[in-house]
Design an enzyme around this catalytic site. Sequence first.
Site, PDB file in Angstrom:
ATOM      1  N   CYS A   1      45.558  21.854  52.922  1.00  0.00           N
ATOM      2  CA  CYS A   1      46.943  22.078  53.236  1.00  0.00           C
ATOM      3  C   CYS A   1      48.107  21.200  52.753  1.00  0.00           C
ATOM      4  CB  CYS A   1      47.057  22.134  54.766  1.00  0.00           C
ATOM      5  SG  CYS A   1      48.322  23.228  55.351  1.00  0.00           S
ATOM      6  N   HIS A   2      48.427  20.123  53.796  1.00  0.00           N
ATOM      7  CA  HIS A   2      49.448  19.248  53.335  1.00  0.00           C
ATOM      8  C   HIS A   2      48.714  17.885  52.865  1.00  0.00           C
ATOM      9  CE1 HIS A   2      52.083  21.866  55.342  1.00  0.00           C
ATOM     10  NE2 HIS A   2      53.118  21.533  54.606  1.00  0.00           N
TER      11      HIS A   2
ATOM     12  N   GLU B   1      55.396  27.693  53.904  1.00  0.00           N
ATOM     13  CA  GLU B   1      56.371  26.797  54.326  1.00  0.00           C
ATOM     14  C   GLU B   1      57.401  27.581  54.987  1.00  0.00           C
ATOM     15  OE1 GLU B   1      55.822  23.738  55.535  1.00  0.00           O
ATOM     16  OE2 GLU B   1      55.306  23.221  53.534  1.00  0.00           O
TER      17      GLU B   1
END
Length: 239
Positions: free
Chosen positions: A134-135, A164
Amino acid sequence: MKKILMILTSHEGMENTDSKTGVWLGEFTDPYYELLDHGCTITLASPAGGEPPIDPMSKLTENITESNRRFNSDVSLLASFANTKKLADIDHNDFDAVFFPGGHGPLWDLSSNTHCGRIIVEMLQAGKPIAAVCHGPAALIAAEKHKPRLLKDKKVTGFTNTEEALVMRSDNIPFKLETRLKELGADFHSALIPMTAHVEVDGLLITGQNPLSAGPTAKALLEALGVTKTSSSNSAKSL
């Protein structure tokens, strides 16, 4: 028994809002237990040490996973999570691989953390895999600063610009991960349908797109490590 270093964010603030972020709980617990149940020993670390913040949204009912429930009753892991080791004190030579869970926090701290960048570069040079979901792939930006062109033409994924926008956080973050990875020359790929599982493997680099990709990313890491037989979780532990 493989030794995994799991690096978590220490950052909880967001921009232009009072909302908080941090570790996305399922992106930590899903891979953690996947690795643990295959006999891995897992050490938790973070830039600040101590207890990382948890993104409040990841605790909402619709985002709860089976591993979240297991975490809430896991006395040993709760203690380890509350006392993560400070990243600056970690000797990465003690580990076989690194895993970066997501949550928006890494966009602020892991993306610019010197120790984080150095660990990634030196682990890859030693032939050891790096996994992020993910991030979490924001940590690769710090590695790029240590070794320019590290990401050039590397197949990667991560939380997309579309995703996002769907979670309505585009105006509350310092940069969009997909855009930044592409700017660094990465060959960015994603699932055709947002918020569905997608994993990219390019040599020693393993990345997952979003929360549903957390478990599959851990499975890909186990495959890279040659771990195919599930071991009793009683023989594994977290530190």
